[in-house]
Design a protein around this motif. Sequence first.
Motif, PDB file in Angstrom:
ATOM      1  N   ILE B   9      38.178  13.783  19.923  1.00 38.67           N
ATOM      2  CA  ILE B   9      38.158  14.488  21.219  1.00 38.67           C
ATOM      3  C   ILE B   9      36.712  14.761  21.635  1.00 38.67           C
ATOM      4  CG2 ILE B   9      38.772  16.632  22.418  1.00 38.67           C
ATOM      5  CD1 ILE B   9      41.273  16.747  20.572  1.00 38.67           C
ATOM      6  N   LYS B  10      35.903  15.226  20.665  1.00 34.15           N
ATOM      7  CA  LYS B  10      34.502  15.516  20.994  1.00 34.15           C
ATOM      8  C   LYS B  10      33.787  14.268  21.500  1.00 34.15           C
ATOM      9  CE  LYS B  10      33.804  18.999  17.439  1.00 34.15           C
ATOM     10  NZ  LYS B  10      33.133  19.166  16.146  1.00 34.15           N
ATOM     11  N   ALA B  11      34.002  13.144  20.791  1.00 32.39           N
ATOM     12  CA  ALA B  11      33.279  11.921  21.143  1.00 32.39           C
ATOM     13  C   ALA B  11      33.736  11.388  22.500  1.00 32.39           C
ATOM     14  CB  ALA B  11      33.476  10.864  20.063  1.00 32.39           C
ATOM     15  N   ARG B  12      35.042  11.383  22.735  1.00 32.92           N
ATOM     16  CA  ARG B  12      35.520  10.760  23.967  1.00 32.92           C
ATOM     17  C   ARG B  12      35.283  11.635  25.196  1.00 32.92           C
ATOM     18  NH1 ARG B  12      39.210  13.668  25.910  1.00 32.92           N
ATOM     19  NH2 ARG B  12      41.055  14.449  24.814  1.00 32.92           N
ATOM     20  N   SER B  13      35.063  12.936  24.967  1.00 31.96           N
ATOM     21  CA  SER B  13      35.013  13.834  26.119  1.00 31.96           C
ATOM     22  C   SER B  13      33.613  13.997  26.703  1.00 31.96           C
ATOM     23  CB  SER B  13      35.578  15.205  25.737  1.00 31.96           C
ATOM     24  OG  SER B  13      34.810  15.779  24.704  1.00 31.96           O
TER      25      SER B  13
END
Lengths: 305, 251
Positions: B9-13
């Motif tokens: 989630i952190k990377a894609r957001s």
Amino acid sequence: MPPSSPAVLQAHALTKRYRRAVAVDGLTFEVRPGRVTGFLGPNGAGKSTTLRMFLGLDRPTSGAATVGGLRLAETPHPAQVVGAMLDARALHPRRTARDHLAAVAAAGGMPRGRVAEALARVGLAEAAHRPAGEFSLGMKQRLGIATALIGDPGVVIFDEPLNGLDPEGIRWARTLMRDLAAEGRTVLFSSHLMGEMELTADHLVVIHRGHLLADQPLAEFIADRTTEHVRTRTPDRARLHVALSRAGLHARDDGTGALVVTGATTDDVGHVAATASVELSELTAVRDSLEDAFLAMTSTRKDAA
Amino acid sequence: MNLLASEWIKARSVRGTWLLAASTVVVTVVVSLIGVSGLLADWRAALPSDFDPTAIAFKGVLVGQLLLATLGAQLITGEYASGQITTSLTVAPRRAALLVSKLAVAVLLALVTAVVTVAASFGASQAALGAAGLPTADPTDPATVRALACATAYLVLTAVLGLAFGTLTRSSSGALAIVVAVALLVPALAPGLPGALGDLAATYWPTTAGQSSYATVASGRLPALTGLAVMAVFTLWTTLAAHASLRVRDA
């Protein structure tokens, strides 16, 4: 909803030494559930370092900082045990509030539904899709608190949560901390301002230069560290002065025309005046400012050190 | 699995992740094509005797690796820059688990990016070579397939290396500086060192060895898989150092 695991924070001979300075020096104290504990000390007293050691972010040089008797890394579900906000600005500026909370919720093993709940609780439902970089400090503070509460933890730790908030934000944060304590949680928040403690904390832990200065209920701290006076004005100062002396009370002129009586209540002074038939134009109970008491306390320590 | 989901989630957001992935593909292809066109400009005079139509398709990897390493580094340096790392470590105090999750996300993102990058760069370069009437690589030739796989693996390793340097330096610019030094400066300068030292650097320096893995014409250096293995071992050690640093240092 009651917290799943009420727990206490314990510092035992907690010490953090850096190459050139000692930030925390042999601190021992406990933080209990069901009340708001204020962690008070001037800037640089070692408050943040202590909080970071409770959270396992900094490693103590010696001693221990535990949550429910365990170091945080040893607890099976840390997010359900403790929630913290150390710096409201610590958010990726490009990530939306919803994604930020979703990442934290996932890491804590929380169901996805918690995200919307947490946003609603802090009044950020409308701003969920906005990047945190666009938020005001007050909104970041709310997001930080939502982050801390997402695992429904038994212990919450806030570092300077009222710093930089507007009056409405301060009242909101205060009410929230009191509510969290009323739900049976352990609430520890730090501040360098005595004034912030008076209306929020039930219990005080005061440190200065890494040393423990006080660990007692707020009311007791106030009673111990400040003295009460009675200020009174009268058209006939000489007679009142004599009457007070006869009653064994010491009065002095405060320089503005009023008499200040120490070691007496307004009842005592009123009674003396009535007996002596002296007219009073003012009768007020006065307490030293707590801020002054706190400053006096920390500055004498400075001289001693 | 929770932490993996969280890291994903952190990377894609954040947009930076996707920008870096997309620019890795574009920049690698463009630089490879510039390499081909440079060759076209003077090949009639002398086509090099060791002309390798496969390796030339990966000239752009020299630049693309920097972007992919930055992508890997960002996964953790972004957290240090914003202060988010304190939240991450409070929710997940087991630091090794956090690093492993970040590694998994780095490998996943880098693998997808590298497959696209290598395919696009190879395809475009062969098309350009073919159009100019030059010999092209046969994509069914086992040596070519191996080179494609090695180039992909090399790029994935650079992303892991970036994450490791990011963990060690806690800073995007610090990590990038080290990556540039390791991947570009040392390979360019070290072979100039006198005697055995220069030879050693020209052969065994990790990125140099790694890059030799995607040539199909033996360049007199290491066998392909040995070269890749040197790079992999170097990446592994750097990652272990990053792990030790993350565990020991205050957050």
